[in-house]
Design a protein around this motif. Structure first.
Motif, PDB file in Angstrom:
ATOM      1  N   GLU A   2       0.827  -1.199   0.000  1.00  0.00           N
ATOM      2  CA  GLU A   2       0.000   0.000   0.000  1.00  0.00           C
ATOM      3  C   GLU A   2       0.870   1.262   0.000  1.00  0.00           C
ATOM      4  OE1 GLU A   2      -4.228   1.316   1.840  1.00  0.00           O
ATOM      5  OE2 GLU A   2      -2.814   0.447   3.281  1.00  0.00           O
ATOM      6  N   LEU A   3       1.992   1.219   0.709  1.00  0.00           N
ATOM      7  CA  LEU A   3       2.915   2.351   0.707  1.00  0.00           C
ATOM      8  C   LEU A   3       3.502   2.558  -0.695  1.00  0.00           C
ATOM      9  CD1 LEU A   3       3.993   4.517   2.572  1.00  0.00           C
ATOM     10  CD2 LEU A   3       5.793   2.957   3.285  1.00  0.00           C
ATOM     11  N   VAL A   4       3.792   1.474  -1.390  1.00  0.00           N
ATOM     12  CA  VAL A   4       4.253   1.563  -2.783  1.00  0.00           C
ATOM     13  C   VAL A   4       3.169   2.219  -3.640  1.00  0.00           C
ATOM     14  CG1 VAL A   4       4.830   0.204  -4.834  1.00  0.00           C
ATOM     15  CG2 VAL A   4       5.899  -0.345  -2.635  1.00  0.00           C
ATOM     16  N   THR A   5       1.924   1.822  -3.467  1.00  0.00           N
ATOM     17  CA  THR A   5       0.814   2.421  -4.214  1.00  0.00           C
ATOM     18  C   THR A   5       0.700   3.909  -3.904  1.00  0.00           C
ATOM     19  OG1 THR A   5      -0.383   0.329  -4.318  1.00  0.00           O
ATOM     20  CG2 THR A   5      -1.684   2.343  -4.607  1.00  0.00           C
ATOM     21  N   PHE A   6       0.812   4.284  -2.638  1.00  0.00           N
ATOM     22  CA  PHE A   6       0.757   5.702  -2.259  1.00  0.00           C
ATOM     23  C   PHE A   6       1.866   6.491  -2.955  1.00  0.00           C
ATOM     24  CE2 PHE A   6      -1.124   4.837   2.273  1.00  0.00           C
ATOM     25  CZ  PHE A   6      -2.350   4.518   1.714  1.00  0.00           C
ATOM     26  N   LEU A   7       3.059   5.918  -3.025  1.00  0.00           N
ATOM     27  CA  LEU A   7       4.170   6.587  -3.712  1.00  0.00           C
ATOM     28  C   LEU A   7       3.861   6.768  -5.190  1.00  0.00           C
ATOM     29  CD1 LEU A   7       7.076   4.753  -1.896  1.00  0.00           C
ATOM     30  CD2 LEU A   7       6.728   7.233  -1.911  1.00  0.00           C
ATOM     31  N   THR A  20      14.360  -2.273   5.089  1.00  0.00           N
ATOM     32  CA  THR A  20      14.118  -3.593   4.485  1.00  0.00           C
ATOM     33  C   THR A  20      13.567  -3.575   3.075  1.00  0.00           C
ATOM     34  OG1 THR A  20      11.848  -3.723   5.341  1.00  0.00           O
ATOM     35  CG2 THR A  20      13.610  -4.585   6.767  1.00  0.00           C
ATOM     36  N   SER A  21      13.037  -2.462   2.604  1.00  0.00           N
ATOM     37  CA  SER A  21      12.222  -2.493   1.393  1.00  0.00           C
ATOM     38  C   SER A  21      12.910  -1.965   0.138  1.00  0.00           C
ATOM     39  CB  SER A  21      10.914  -1.729   1.606  1.00  0.00           C
ATOM     40  OG  SER A  21      10.125  -1.833   0.429  1.00  0.00           O
ATOM     41  N   VAL A  22      13.320  -2.891  -0.697  1.00  0.00           N
ATOM     42  CA  VAL A  22      13.795  -2.548  -2.029  1.00  0.00           C
ATOM     43  C   VAL A  22      12.617  -2.054  -2.864  1.00  0.00           C
ATOM     44  CG1 VAL A  22      14.830  -3.503  -4.134  1.00  0.00           C
ATOM     45  CG2 VAL A  22      15.722  -4.166  -1.885  1.00  0.00           C
ATOM     46  N   ALA A  23      11.430  -2.604  -2.619  1.00  0.00           N
ATOM     47  CA  ALA A  23      10.233  -2.213  -3.376  1.00  0.00           C
ATOM     48  C   ALA A  23       9.923  -0.730  -3.212  1.00  0.00           C
ATOM     49  CB  ALA A  23       9.030  -3.055  -2.943  1.00  0.00           C
ATOM     50  N   ILE A  24      10.078  -0.205  -2.021  1.00  0.00           N
ATOM     51  CA  ILE A  24       9.819   1.217  -1.788  1.00  0.00           C
ATOM     52  C   ILE A  24      10.876   2.066  -2.494  1.00  0.00           C
ATOM     53  CG2 ILE A  24       9.807   3.009   0.005  1.00  0.00           C
ATOM     54  CD1 ILE A  24       8.295   0.922   1.761  1.00  0.00           C
ATOM     55  N   ALA A  25      12.133   1.679  -2.405  1.00  0.00           N
ATOM     56  CA  ALA A  25      13.189   2.406  -3.122  1.00  0.00           C
ATOM     57  C   ALA A  25      12.929   2.375  -4.620  1.00  0.00           C
ATOM     58  CB  ALA A  25      14.558   1.805  -2.799  1.00  0.00           C
ATOM     59  N   ASP A  26      12.537   1.220  -5.139  1.00  0.00           N
ATOM     60  CA  ASP A  26      12.256   1.098  -6.570  1.00  0.00           C
ATOM     61  C   ASP A  26      11.085   1.974  -6.986  1.00  0.00           C
ATOM     62  OD1 ASP A  26      14.346  -0.655  -6.937  1.00  0.00           O
ATOM     63  OD2 ASP A  26      13.078  -2.447  -7.122  1.00  0.00           O
ATOM     64  N   ALA A  27      10.059   2.076  -6.143  1.00  0.00           N
ATOM     65  CA  ALA A  27       8.898   2.919  -6.456  1.00  0.00           C
ATOM     66  C   ALA A  27       9.306   4.388  -6.534  1.00  0.00           C
ATOM     67  CB  ALA A  27       7.794   2.724  -5.408  1.00  0.00           C
ATOM     68  N   ILE A  28      10.155   4.823  -5.629  1.00  0.00           N
ATOM     69  CA  ILE A  28      10.628   6.210  -5.645  1.00  0.00           C
ATOM     70  C   ILE A  28      11.375   6.483  -6.939  1.00  0.00           C
ATOM     71  CG2 ILE A  28      12.197   7.857  -4.536  1.00  0.00           C
ATOM     72  CD1 ILE A  28      11.491   6.372  -1.847  1.00  0.00           C
ATOM     73  N   LYS A  29      12.274   5.576  -7.313  1.00  0.00           N
ATOM     74  CA  LYS A  29      13.038   5.747  -8.552  1.00  0.00           C
ATOM     75  C   LYS A  29      12.135   5.673  -9.778  1.00  0.00           C
ATOM     76  CE  LYS A  29      16.192   2.588  -8.078  1.00  0.00           C
ATOM     77  NZ  LYS A  29      17.381   1.745  -8.119  1.00  0.00           N
ATOM     78  N   ALA A  30      11.179   4.755  -9.770  1.00  0.00           N
ATOM     79  CA  ALA A  30      10.337   4.515 -10.947  1.00  0.00           C
ATOM     80  C   ALA A  30       9.494   5.724 -11.324  1.00  0.00           C
ATOM     81  CB  ALA A  30       9.433   3.303 -10.710  1.00  0.00           C
ATOM     82  N   VAL A  31       9.035   6.469 -10.321  1.00  0.00           N
ATOM     83  CA  VAL A  31       8.166   7.609 -10.617  1.00  0.00           C
ATOM     84  C   VAL A  31       8.887   8.947 -10.481  1.00  0.00           C
ATOM     85  CG1 VAL A  31       6.029   6.367 -10.137  1.00  0.00           C
ATOM     86  CG2 VAL A  31       7.144   7.607  -8.295  1.00  0.00           C
ATOM     87  N   GLY A  32      10.181   8.913 -10.184  1.00  0.00           N
ATOM     88  CA  GLY A  32      10.969  10.146 -10.142  1.00  0.00           C
ATOM     89  C   GLY A  32      10.529  11.122  -9.080  1.00  0.00           C
ATOM     90  N   LEU A  33      10.182  10.617  -7.932  1.00  0.00           N
ATOM     91  CA  LEU A  33       9.674  11.471  -6.869  1.00  0.00           C
ATOM     92  C   LEU A  33      10.768  12.274  -6.173  1.00  0.00           C
ATOM     93  CD1 LEU A  33       7.166   9.015  -5.187  1.00  0.00           C
ATOM     94  CD2 LEU A  33       6.598  11.096  -6.442  1.00  0.00           C
ATOM     95  N   ASN A  34      10.406  13.472  -5.773  1.00  0.00           N
ATOM     96  CA  ASN A  34      11.233  14.328  -4.941  1.00  0.00           C
ATOM     97  C   ASN A  34      10.871  13.971  -3.490  1.00  0.00           C
ATOM     98  OD1 ASN A  34      13.057  16.346  -4.422  1.00  0.00           O
ATOM     99  ND2 ASN A  34      11.614  18.011  -4.797  1.00  0.00           N
ATOM    100  N   VAL A  35      11.711  13.192  -2.823  1.00  0.00           N
ATOM    101  CA  VAL A  35      11.389  12.634  -1.510  1.00  0.00           C
ATOM    102  C   VAL A  35      12.355  13.149  -0.462  1.00  0.00           C
ATOM    103  CG1 VAL A  35      11.357  10.487  -0.153  1.00  0.00           C
ATOM    104  CG2 VAL A  35      10.373  10.525  -2.439  1.00  0.00           C
ATOM    105  N   VAL A  36      11.788  13.503   0.703  1.00  0.00           N
ATOM    106  CA  VAL A  36      12.593  13.759   1.890  1.00  0.00           C
ATOM    107  C   VAL A  36      12.253  12.662   2.891  1.00  0.00           C
ATOM    108  CG1 VAL A  36      13.170  15.351   3.763  1.00  0.00           C
ATOM    109  CG2 VAL A  36      12.634  16.248   1.481  1.00  0.00           C
ATOM    110  N   GLU A  37      13.254  11.891   3.253  1.00  0.00           N
ATOM    111  CA  GLU A  37      13.097  10.812   4.236  1.00  0.00           C
ATOM    112  C   GLU A  37      13.123  11.419   5.631  1.00  0.00           C
ATOM    113  OE1 GLU A  37      15.665   6.910   5.731  1.00  0.00           O
ATOM    114  OE2 GLU A  37      16.255   7.958   3.900  1.00  0.00           O
ATOM    115  N   VAL A  38      12.162  11.024   6.466  1.00  0.00           N
ATOM    116  CA  VAL A  38      12.057  11.571   7.818  1.00  0.00           C
ATOM    117  C   VAL A  38      11.937  10.434   8.824  1.00  0.00           C
ATOM    118  CG1 VAL A  38      10.564  12.896   9.380  1.00  0.00           C
ATOM    119  CG2 VAL A  38      10.998  13.734   7.088  1.00  0.00           C
TER     120      VAL A  38
END
Length: 147
Positions: free
Chosen positions: A57-62, A81-99
């Motif tokens: 669901e977090l991947v979908t939100f991204l 733990t999540s390669v899937a979350i990193a991949d989602a960020i890269k796949a959609v080119g998001l401007n992300v700030v990790e907190v």
């Protein structure tokens, strides 16, 4: 949507205020949302605020945040733990700030590694709820994503 900031929260953050307050503080998830809403309003930005305990669901939100100003992401334990979350960020080119509310580097060794950090614009940890406000401030004034 370019004037929208998505604040996405991962597992167990729904328990803020009662879960290990000595580590995460006494602020609730509702308090975090209120602080984020106020920060967005100061910048004339809309806010989408979400929390989930489910990785997919977090991947979908991204993916749904594509085209927005950016994402403030507290992936919680999925950070480590999540390669899937990193991949989602890269796949959609998001401007992300990790907190992170706590200073992950002052905690257990397994928390020192992040799959999110290498694909994030920046990282804020250890400043509690203020970290979310600072991340929104950064997104509000940020230019293009820095690789």
């Amino acid at each position: 949507m370019p004037d929208t900031v998505h604040v996405l929260n991962g597992p167990n953050l729904n328990l803020l205020g009662t879960r290990e307050p000595e580590v995460y503080g006494r602020a609730t998830i509702a308090d975090v949302e209120a602080a984020c809403r106020a920060a967005c309003e100061r910048h004339g930005l809309d806010l989408v605020f979400r929390q989930t305990n489910h990785e997919g669901e977090l991947v979908t939100f991204l993916q749904e945040a594509r085209g927005s100003r950016g994402v403030v992401l507290n992936a919680a334990a999925y950070t480590h733990t999540s390669v899937a979350i990193a991949d989602a960020i890269k796949a959609v080119g998001l401007n992300v700030v990790e907190v992170h509310l706590s200073n992950v580097f002052a905690r257990e060794a397994f928390r020192h590694h992040s799959y999110v950090s290498p694909v994030a614009r920046g990282v804020i940890c250890g400043l509690g709820v203020d970290g979310y406000r600072l991340a929104i401030d950064a997104l509000a004034t940020a230019g293009d994503r820095v690789s």
